[in-house]
Write an enzyme that holds these catalytic residues in place. Structure first.
Site, mmCIF file in Angstrom:
data_model
loop_
_atom_site.group_PDB
_atom_site.id
_atom_site.type_symbol
_atom_site.label_atom_id
_atom_site.label_comp_id
_atom_site.label_asym_id
_atom_site.label_seq_id
_atom_site.Cartn_x
_atom_site.Cartn_y
_atom_site.Cartn_z
ATOM 1 N N GLU A 94 0.787 -1.232 0.000
ATOM 2 C CA GLU A 94 0.000 0.000 0.000
ATOM 3 C C GLU A 94 0.821 1.285 0.000
ATOM 4 O O GLU A 94 0.407 2.282 -0.582
ATOM 5 C CB GLU A 94 -0.937 0.017 1.224
ATOM 6 C CG GLU A 94 -2.008 -1.050 1.225
ATOM 7 C CD GLU A 94 -3.129 -0.750 0.237
ATOM 8 O OE1 GLU A 94 -3.077 0.307 -0.424
ATOM 9 O OE2 GLU A 94 -4.043 -1.576 0.118
ATOM 10 N N SER A 354 -23.492 -23.434 56.953
ATOM 11 C CA SER A 354 -22.483 -23.554 58.016
ATOM 12 C C SER A 354 -21.194 -22.803 57.722
ATOM 13 O O SER A 354 -20.217 -22.944 58.474
ATOM 14 C CB SER A 354 -22.151 -25.036 58.235
ATOM 15 O OG SER A 354 -23.287 -25.745 58.689
#
Length: 700
Positions: A94, A354
């Site tokens: 490019e 518990s």
């Protein structure tokens, strides 16, 4: 004379022409300047808008959110997050002189002009990456000379305002890849299922080719066209000697993807909460570990599927030292409505069963009226109308306190809570950062020891991380912000925290699990609605919740069978061997029952402290509860010694400072002690019958 006249006319004509040319040039320059001004400022702010991305502690993507218009546009740092092979191909294809020009490449423009003149139409635009970025920032539907001039102007502006690295980053963020995909990261994740940090030559060439014609080369619609575009890029790279012919042939042999991968969604509950909490920030960094999160989410999903169609699972992993949340699994399946998948069960208030018992025992150890090796009775007992029973409806008789906690016996826990005080337990847990939820207008009572209070899995994990931290809890952190103002909060004394951890380390593990490697506790809420297991080693604390999000009972759902195996599997999936717990703090009483001080050998509830004759329980007369004591340390330890005076009680009377035995009170009911460092100190005396008195003073 005629020659002079002719010469004068020529000069005047030239002057007029020069003036006209200057005027035309001025008009052209003015017009050009006006046109450039009319373009307005470069809309960089809008161009920099990206999808909100949630990343883990190492920067790995957990989840991204599409922009308001549905586009996926992820921010990128080309130097750190993109494969160098791709960057080499991109620049070679490019813009070969990207790092040399100032936005416009005259050679490329000249080539484009020649092609336009010879062919009569635009063959190549001669655009640099900067000019392409200008086109992406201000898109136009048609090519024209005016638009090309606009690109040139904008490119020069971009180069003036941004560095080359910033330009490349923004281009790689905005480049179109078909459909709603913008930028190389979105494309790489959607098409290859991975970040663009490591790409093959075929993948890199494909990503170079797609932005040239993003819609006609969409991989999910036109894969053959995309392949031709990729191969064209490879052919040109061979002709320009960027890649070898052999490598290009191998890359061409690779098929192109034909389907899009979904965007990653790891830790969706944590991501949603972070996105809602942090506004106007493109990248939000969490404390989570993506690798750990990735192995725990399938664990929750698979275990929930095996337990039933409406069951969900929550898992949280906390780093003990920092309080950072390393993994956050809010449900078994985020997208399963039958399991209410979008409800975060780590933040849901549920009955803890518990799981609060270790904190009862910890405060009992801190107060000094019981020791892990003390004996305690497990037998029927009643507190007014309240009569606690064990889970299996049986009683063990007289057992060591250690065994009572390991077996999660209900009666000993409630008897100790009666001595510690439910309000004090509630206050201490809140002091350590837990948000306990009680029924409306109800004060803390003994039932909270067996789950009669609401708590979240996150709060439980925070509280349990206080044991390996030797008594201090730190607020959990999930979003990494610059300012971290968290401070540790007191849970209990260091010796008591170590004793609890040491006891829980011996809890019988689930089937096929190694013993003595993980300290853990399980819990089951009333009606089998919630199953819990919370455990820790020297490095991390992990909490697990199992149940139905709607709170419906699940017969047979108990913590030991449903949650504990997930806990141990979660520890195994961390990929590290369990780390050793801290060594006992200095002064911790480590002894068998036979060598304990007489009052600590057997715990006696208040109701059993009945005396013959007129004997009175021991009482600390000096110092008074809540008093401030000034200590003179400048003149040596003798001058700093602090007297403790006691009345009543049956000899021998044992003296404890902050839960640690320091000796016995003499026959004069007096003992000199070396006061601890500045701060609050808890002084306790226990006589031969187990009767005790405690004061808290401030040493200064």
């Amino acid at each position: 004379m005629s020659e002079g006249v002719t010469s004068g006319k020529t000069k005047r004509r030239v002057g007029r022409l020069a003036a006209t040319a200057a005027a035309l040039l001025l008009v052209a320059v003015t017009t050009c300047a006006a046109w450039i001004v009319s373009l307005g400022p470069l809309p960089l702010q809008e161009a920099r808008a990206v999808s909100t991305t949630i990343v883990d502690r190492n920067g790995k993507l957990l989840r991204a959110y599409a922009m308001a218009d549905g586009r996926w546009r992820l921010p990128v740092d080309a130097k750190k997050e993109v494969d160098p092979t791709y960057l080499k191909l991109l620049l070679a294809y490019e813009d070969q002189r990207f790092f040399d020009h100032h936005g416009v490449d005259p050679k490329a423009l000249a080539r484009a002009a020649v092609q336009l003149g010879t062919s009569g139409h635009i063959v190549s635009g001669g655009s640099t990456i900067t000019m392409q970025l200008a086109r992406l920032i201000e898109p136009r539907q048609r090519r024209s000379l005016q638009f090309k001039l606009r690109q040139i102007v904008r490119a020069l502006e971009i180069e003036r305002e941004m560095s080359k690295d910033e330009i490349l980053d923004l281009y790689l963020t905005l480049a179109p890849y078909g459909g709603n995909l913008e930028g190389i990261r979105a494309a790489s994740i959607a098409y290859f299922g991975k970040e663009p940090k490591r790409l093959s030559l075929a993948e890199a060439a494909l990503l170079v080719a797609l932005p040239q014609s993003p819609e006609t080369r969409r991989l999910d619609r036109y894969p053959d066209a995309a392949k031709k575009g990729r191969d064209r890029v490879l052919d040109r790279m061979v002709s320009e000697h960027v890649v070898s012919e052999e490598d290009a042939l191998q890359a061409k042999a690779q098929p192109v993807p034909r389907l899009r991968h979904p965007m990653p969604i790891l830790a969706p509950h944590a991501a949603d909460q972070a996105a809602a909490a942090v506004k106007d920030q493109a990248v939000i960094k969490l404390t989570l570990d993506a690798g750990l999160q990735k192995v725990l989410e399938p664990l929750a999903h698979d275990r929930a599927a095996s337990l039933g169609p409406n069951i969900s699972v929550g898992i949280i992993v906390v780093d003990n030292d920092s309080g950072d949340v390393l993994a956050h699994v809010g449900s078994a399946d985020y997208f399963d409505p039958r399991r209410a998948g979008q409800v975060d069960m780590t933040r849901a208030v549920r009955s803890p069963g518990s799981t609060l018992k270790p904190f009862i025992y910890g405060l009992a150890f801190e107060d000094g009226f019981v020791h892990p090796e003390s004996l305690i009775d497990d037998r029927p007992v009643r507190f007014g109308s309240y009569a606690p029973e064990n889970f299996d409806m049986t009683y063990q008789g007289t057992v060591p306190v250690r065994k009572a906690l390991q077996l999660s016996l209900n009666v000993p826990a409630i008897v100790l809570l009666d001595r510690v005080g439910a309000s004090r337990l509630s206050a201490r847990l809140k002091q350590a950062g837990a948000n306990l939820v009680l029924p409306k207008d109800e004060a803390p009572g003994l039932a909270m020891g067996l789950g009669g209070v609401g708590v979240t899995l996150q709060d439980l994990a925070q509280l349990y991380s206080g044991f390996p931290r030797l008594g201090s809890a730190i607020p959990l952190r999930e979003i990494m912000l610059k300012d971290d103002a968290r401070e540790p909060m007191r849970l209990m004394d260091a010796a008591a925290a170590w004793q609890v951890g040491n006891v829980l380390l011996g809890t019988p593990p689930p089937d096929n699990a190694a013993r003595g490697r993980i300290a853990f506790k399980t819990g089951t809420s009333y009606g089998y609605r919630d199953a819990w297991s919370v455990g820790f080693d020297g490095r991390v604390t992990i909490g697990v919740w199992v149940g139905r999000p709607d709170g419906a009972p699940v017969p047979g759902l108990i913590g030991r069978a449903a949650a504990a195996p997930i806990l141990f599997d979660a520890f195994a999936r961390t990929g590290k061997l369990p780390a050793a717990l801290p060594r006992p703090p200095k002064g911790t009483l480590v002894s068998g029952n036979s060598k304990l001080p007489l009052p600590l050998r057997r715990f006696r509830p208040f109701g059993e402290l009945v005396r013959a004759g007129a004997e009175q329980a021991p009482r600390i007369q000096f110092p008074l509860n809540g008093s401030r004591i000034d200590v003179d340390r400048a003149n040596g330890s003798d001058a700093a010694a602090m007297p403790v005076k006691v009345s009543g009680g049956v000899l021998p009377i044992t003296m404890l400072v902050n839960g640690l035995a320091v000796g016995e009170i003499d026959s004069r009911r007096l003992r000199l002690i070396d006061p601890p460092g500045p701060g609050f100190a808890r002084l306790t005396v226990i006589d031969a019958t187990g009767a005790a008195d405690t004061v808290v003073v401030r040493i200064q």
